[in-house]
Design a protein around this motif. Structure first.
Motif, PDB file in Angstrom:
ATOM      1  N   VAL A 106      13.497  16.407   8.935  1.00 50.71           N
ATOM      2  CA  VAL A 106      12.776  17.066   7.841  1.00 50.71           C
ATOM      3  C   VAL A 106      12.537  16.085   6.697  1.00 50.71           C
ATOM      4  CG1 VAL A 106      12.917  18.867   6.074  1.00 50.71           C
ATOM      5  CG2 VAL A 106      13.608  19.371   8.422  1.00 50.71           C
ATOM      6  N   SER A 107      13.565  15.297   6.355  1.00 48.62           N
ATOM      7  CA  SER A 107      13.429  14.320   5.266  1.00 48.62           C
ATOM      8  C   SER A 107      12.377  13.272   5.596  1.00 48.62           C
ATOM      9  CB  SER A 107      14.784  13.644   5.002  1.00 48.62           C
ATOM     10  OG  SER A 107      15.775  14.586   4.658  1.00 48.62           O
ATOM     11  N   THR A 108      12.357  12.835   6.857  1.00 49.09           N
ATOM     12  CA  THR A 108      11.348  11.860   7.294  1.00 49.09           C
ATOM     13  C   THR A 108       9.947  12.450   7.191  1.00 49.09           C
ATOM     14  OG1 THR A 108      12.927  10.871   8.847  1.00 49.09           O
ATOM     15  CG2 THR A 108      10.597  10.408   9.220  1.00 49.09           C
ATOM     16  N   LEU A 109       9.787  13.681   7.677  1.00 50.35           N
ATOM     17  CA  LEU A 109       8.487  14.352   7.626  1.00 50.35           C
ATOM     18  C   LEU A 109       8.015  14.518   6.185  1.00 50.35           C
ATOM     19  CD1 LEU A 109       6.226  15.832   9.141  1.00 50.35           C
ATOM     20  CD2 LEU A 109       7.589  17.924   8.971  1.00 50.35           C
ATOM     21  N   VAL A 110       8.933  14.897   5.294  1.00 51.11           N
ATOM     22  CA  VAL A 110       8.581  15.059   3.880  1.00 51.11           C
ATOM     23  C   VAL A 110       8.111  13.741   3.290  1.00 51.11           C
ATOM     24  CG1 VAL A 110       9.563  15.487   1.581  1.00 51.11           C
ATOM     25  CG2 VAL A 110      10.062  17.056   3.456  1.00 51.11           C
ATOM     26  N   SER A 111       8.804  12.644   3.604  1.00 45.43           N
ATOM     27  CA  SER A 111       8.435  11.332   3.067  1.00 45.43           C
ATOM     28  C   SER A 111       7.046  10.916   3.529  1.00 45.43           C
ATOM     29  CB  SER A 111       9.473  10.286   3.488  1.00 45.43           C
ATOM     30  OG  SER A 111      10.752  10.612   2.983  1.00 45.43           O
ATOM     31  N   PHE A 112       6.780  11.065   4.837  1.00 42.33           N
ATOM     32  CA  PHE A 112       5.453  10.719   5.355  1.00 42.33           C
ATOM     33  C   PHE A 112       4.379  11.644   4.774  1.00 42.33           C
ATOM     34  CE2 PHE A 112       7.467   8.591   9.197  1.00 42.33           C
ATOM     35  CZ  PHE A 112       6.955   7.340   8.909  1.00 42.33           C
ATOM     36  N   ALA A 113       4.698  12.944   4.674  1.00 39.07           N
ATOM     37  CA  ALA A 113       3.713  13.917   4.197  1.00 39.07           C
ATOM     38  C   ALA A 113       3.322  13.647   2.753  1.00 39.07           C
ATOM     39  CB  ALA A 113       4.273  15.330   4.341  1.00 39.07           C
ATOM     40  N   ILE A 114       4.287  13.274   1.928  1.00 37.75           N
ATOM     41  CA  ILE A 114       3.984  12.979   0.518  1.00 37.75           C
ATOM     42  C   ILE A 114       2.956  11.860   0.430  1.00 37.75           C
ATOM     43  CG2 ILE A 114       4.928  11.993  -1.611  1.00 37.75           C
ATOM     44  CD1 ILE A 114       7.518  13.576  -0.998  1.00 37.75           C
ATOM     45  N   GLY A 115       3.200  10.775   1.179  1.00 38.40           N
ATOM     46  CA  GLY A 115       2.250   9.660   1.164  1.00 38.40           C
ATOM     47  C   GLY A 115       0.900  10.042   1.737  1.00 38.40           C
ATOM     48  N   ALA A 116       0.890  10.788   2.830  1.00 37.20           N
ATOM     49  CA  ALA A 116      -0.370  11.178   3.476  1.00 37.20           C
ATOM     50  C   ALA A 116      -1.185  12.113   2.588  1.00 37.20           C
ATOM     51  CB  ALA A 116      -0.076  11.852   4.819  1.00 37.20           C
ATOM     52  N   PHE A 117      -0.557  13.135   2.027  1.00 39.92           N
ATOM     53  CA  PHE A 117      -1.268  14.077   1.155  1.00 39.92           C
ATOM     54  C   PHE A 117      -1.847  13.371  -0.070  1.00 39.92           C
ATOM     55  CE2 PHE A 117       1.476  17.853   2.737  1.00 39.92           C
ATOM     56  CZ  PHE A 117       0.605  18.033   3.801  1.00 39.92           C
ATOM     57  N   PHE A 118      -1.088  12.420  -0.611  1.00 40.81           N
ATOM     58  CA  PHE A 118      -1.565  11.696  -1.792  1.00 40.81           C
ATOM     59  C   PHE A 118      -2.783  10.846  -1.440  1.00 40.81           C
ATOM     60  CE2 PHE A 118      -1.382   8.035  -4.760  1.00 40.81           C
ATOM     61  CZ  PHE A 118      -1.545   8.728  -5.953  1.00 40.81           C
ATOM     62  N   PRO A 153       0.833  -1.217   0.000  1.00 43.47           N
ATOM     63  CA  PRO A 153       0.000   0.000   0.000  1.00 43.47           C
ATOM     64  C   PRO A 153       0.864   1.263   0.000  1.00 43.47           C
ATOM     65  CG  PRO A 153       0.030  -1.004   2.175  1.00 43.47           C
ATOM     66  CD  PRO A 153       0.728  -1.974   1.261  1.00 43.47           C
ATOM     67  N   VAL A 154       0.221   2.402  -0.248  1.00 40.73           N
ATOM     68  CA  VAL A 154       0.936   3.679  -0.308  1.00 40.73           C
ATOM     69  C   VAL A 154       1.667   3.960   1.004  1.00 40.73           C
ATOM     70  CG1 VAL A 154       0.650   6.181  -0.494  1.00 40.73           C
ATOM     71  CG2 VAL A 154      -0.587   4.673  -2.053  1.00 40.73           C
ATOM     72  N   TRP A 155       1.027   3.656   2.143  1.00 36.69           N
ATOM     73  CA  TRP A 155       1.655   3.951   3.436  1.00 36.69           C
ATOM     74  C   TRP A 155       2.967   3.186   3.588  1.00 36.69           C
ATOM     75  CZ3 TRP A 155       3.064   0.321   6.939  1.00 36.69           C
ATOM     76  CH2 TRP A 155       2.423  -0.926   6.904  1.00 36.69           C
ATOM     77  N   ALA A 156       3.049   1.977   3.010  1.00 42.91           N
ATOM     78  CA  ALA A 156       4.279   1.196   3.116  1.00 42.91           C
ATOM     79  C   ALA A 156       5.404   1.831   2.293  1.00 42.91           C
ATOM     80  CB  ALA A 156       4.037  -0.234   2.643  1.00 42.91           C
ATOM     81  N   PHE A 180      16.004 -12.464   1.571  1.00 43.53           N
ATOM     82  CA  PHE A 180      15.039 -13.497   1.947  1.00 43.53           C
ATOM     83  C   PHE A 180      13.623 -12.946   2.136  1.00 43.53           C
ATOM     84  CE2 PHE A 180      19.238 -14.824   3.362  1.00 43.53           C
ATOM     85  CZ  PHE A 180      19.340 -16.074   2.748  1.00 43.53           C
ATOM     86  N   ILE A 181      13.396 -11.681   1.757  1.00 52.62           N
ATOM     87  CA  ILE A 181      12.057 -11.090   1.834  1.00 52.62           C
ATOM     88  C   ILE A 181      11.336 -11.336   0.511  1.00 52.62           C
ATOM     89  CG2 ILE A 181      10.730  -8.983   2.217  1.00 52.62           C
ATOM     90  CD1 ILE A 181      12.376  -9.794   4.637  1.00 52.62           C
ATOM     91  N   HIS A 182      10.242 -12.120   0.547  1.00 51.21           N
ATOM     92  CA  HIS A 182       9.537 -12.479  -0.689  1.00 51.21           C
ATOM     93  C   HIS A 182       8.026 -12.255  -0.617  1.00 51.21           C
ATOM     94  CE1 HIS A 182      13.249 -14.149  -2.224  1.00 51.21           C
ATOM     95  NE2 HIS A 182      13.344 -14.977  -1.192  1.00 51.21           N
ATOM     96  N   SER A 183       7.519 -11.736   0.494  1.00 55.78           N
ATOM     97  CA  SER A 183       6.080 -11.480   0.593  1.00 55.78           C
ATOM     98  C   SER A 183       5.826 -10.367   1.589  1.00 55.78           C
ATOM     99  CB  SER A 183       5.334 -12.746   1.033  1.00 55.78           C
ATOM    100  OG  SER A 183       5.541 -12.996   2.401  1.00 55.78           O
ATOM    101  N   LEU A 184       4.599  -9.806   1.538  1.00 54.38           N
ATOM    102  CA  LEU A 184       4.234  -8.737   2.457  1.00 54.38           C
ATOM    103  C   LEU A 184       4.060  -9.234   3.889  1.00 54.38           C
ATOM    104  CD1 LEU A 184       1.684  -6.581   0.402  1.00 54.38           C
ATOM    105  CD2 LEU A 184       4.092  -6.091   0.926  1.00 54.38           C
ATOM    106  N   ASP A 185       4.059 -10.557   4.093  1.00 50.20           N
ATOM    107  CA  ASP A 185       4.016 -11.095   5.455  1.00 50.20           C
ATOM    108  C   ASP A 185       5.249 -10.658   6.246  1.00 50.20           C
ATOM    109  OD1 ASP A 185       1.638 -12.364   4.891  1.00 50.20           O
ATOM    110  OD2 ASP A 185       2.596 -14.259   4.323  1.00 50.20           O
ATOM    111  N   ALA A 186       6.325 -10.384   5.526  1.00 49.46           N
ATOM    112  CA  ALA A 186       7.581  -9.974   6.168  1.00 49.46           C
ATOM    113  C   ALA A 186       7.809  -8.467   6.056  1.00 49.46           C
ATOM    114  CB  ALA A 186       8.743 -10.734   5.548  1.00 49.46           C
ATOM    115  N   LEU A 187       6.705  -7.708   5.850  1.00 48.98           N
ATOM    116  CA  LEU A 187       6.842  -6.265   5.626  1.00 48.98           C
ATOM    117  C   LEU A 187       7.550  -5.575   6.780  1.00 48.98           C
ATOM    118  CD1 LEU A 187       6.255  -3.669   4.064  1.00 48.98           C
ATOM    119  CD2 LEU A 187       3.991  -3.620   5.116  1.00 48.98           C
TER     120      LEU A 187
END
Length: 396
Positions: A352-364, A45-48, A96-103
């Motif tokens: 700031v970089s973290t906030l920008v990353s979260f904000a982009i996903g949230a605004f979208f 999902p977008v949040w991921a 070894f990550i092959h599915s969203l079960d290991a997100l």
């Protein structure tokens, strides 16, 4: 260009450190591209996607108060080798990550890896003032910004093309090899240690660092000014453009690859062209130019091919802003506080970089068009242009 070559030629230690930077930073962003591709292929999902982008920066923000004090208390070379080894181990487990079960395992590995990488960066940037004089330090910061820019954008660009043909697991394996080379080169390097045997307890050093900042308000302003460059941390934005707006044209890895190849070119060219012109007066105009160029990119995002005009313009000013604001901060900081101030600076920048990353996903997810989100990032740079004017007025 000649002055960079001359500095690297005359300083063997800086030359080796720069080579290690190039290899390991390239590997970090090369496999980071694989992580984004893996998430998109698994239908995350977008949040991921926005969380993966944010976890690139969040560890540094959380660890900075402690890492700065630790840097001043441990053997520098052994510490850098230890951090590099951790990065190798985390890349190994990514295979070894092959599915969203290991997100959440995936996000945890990103957190650990980028946390150790940020502490390595803080250690190295604290080491440079001990190796170089003020004039050399400015050039070394510019060299570092060029290396970081090449690795950041070009690493993901090459990663996009590589992953399109060979897949994500192969990309993680290649990254392990790159880090192994970096570890070997670091093993044979002689560097002075930042260790202070008479340093205070970690808790006392942390408190002392914050007291130092309170007594030097200009340093706080410079930290905030440098942190503004975090507004250009739009990896999540590029991933969303590739997944939702341009996926009918090319595969997602190729779209991200082409965009970041263009970013890489402009990031490097910008530093070469603007280095001779950057000073305390021209910094205002560089901030404005960065903001306007991002807004131009927003205008052209409706068309994949036209958008490259905006992408090319965006990168021309980023490395110059990053390196010059970093140099201003180093000039203002006393030697005894290098490790802590660099760490606190990294904390705010990554915040700031973290906030920008979260904000982009949230605004979208709230329905805001990607072009509007991009324009807001551009407006942020224009705000910081006038903030710099204000800082000059009250401190000069």
């Amino acid at each position: 260009m000649k002055q960079y070559v001359t500095l690297l030629h005359s300083h063997a230690t800086l030359r080796r450190l720069s080579l290690i930077q190039l290899i390991c930073y390239f590997g970090a962003w090369f496999s980071h591209m694989a992580i984004f591709t893996l998430l998109i292929e698994l239908g995350a999902p977008v949040w991921a996607l926005s969380t993966a982008a944010a976890f690139t920066f969040l560890p540094s923000m959380l660890l900075a108060p402690f890492s700065g004090a630790i840097i001043d208390k441990v053997n520098t070379k052994r510490f850098m080798l230890f951090l590099t080894a951790i990065e190798i181990v985390t890349v190994f487990w990514l295979m070894f990550i092959h599915s969203l079960d290991a997100l959440w395992i995936l996000l945890g590995l990103i957190f650990v890896r980028m946390g150790t990488g940020s502490i390595y960066f803080q250690t190295e940037m604290s080491l440079l003032p001990k190796l170089l004089n003020n004039n050399e330090l400015k050039l070394a910061n510019e060299i570092h910004s060029i290396i970081w820019s090449i690795s950041y954008a070009f690493g993901m660009a090459v990663g996009g093309f590589y992953i399109h043909y060979f897949g994500t697991t192969s990309a993680f394996m290649a990254d392990m090899v790159l880090y192994g080379i970096g570890f070997y080169l670091l093993l044979g390097l002689e560097i002075p240690s930042l260790e202070n045997k008479y340093a205070l307890h970690v808790k006392e050093m942390i408190v002392g660092g914050f007291v130092y900042l309170r007594e030097h308000p200009k340093i706080i302003h410079l930290i905030l000014l440098h942190a503004s460059v975090g507004l250009s941390a739009y990896d999540a934005l590029i991933a969303l453009l590739a997944d939702y707006q341009y996926k009918h044209l090319l595969s997602v890895p190729l779209v991200i690859g082409f965009i970041n190849a263009t970013r890489a070119l402009s990031l490097v060219l910008g530093q070469f062209f603007l280095s001779r012109y950057i000073n305390s007066r021209s910094l205002f105009y560089i901030f404005v130019a960065q903001g306007v160029s991002i807004m131009i990119w927003a205008l052209f995002q409706y068309n994949f091919y036209l958008s490259f005009i905006g992408i090319l313009l965006c990168g021309l000013f980023t490395t110059t802003l990053w390196s010059y604001t970093y140099t201003l901060l180093q000039y203002e900081t006393d030697e005894a506080f290098y490790g802590r101030v660099i760490a606190y600076n990294d904390m705010v920048f990554m915040g700031v970089s973290t906030l920008v990353s979260f904000a982009i996903g949230a605004f979208f997810e709230w329905g805001m068009p990607l072009s509007i989100i991009t324009s807001l990032l551009g407006a942020g740079f224009i705000f910081f242009a006038f903030y710099w004017k204000w800082v000059q007025k009250i401190h000069d």
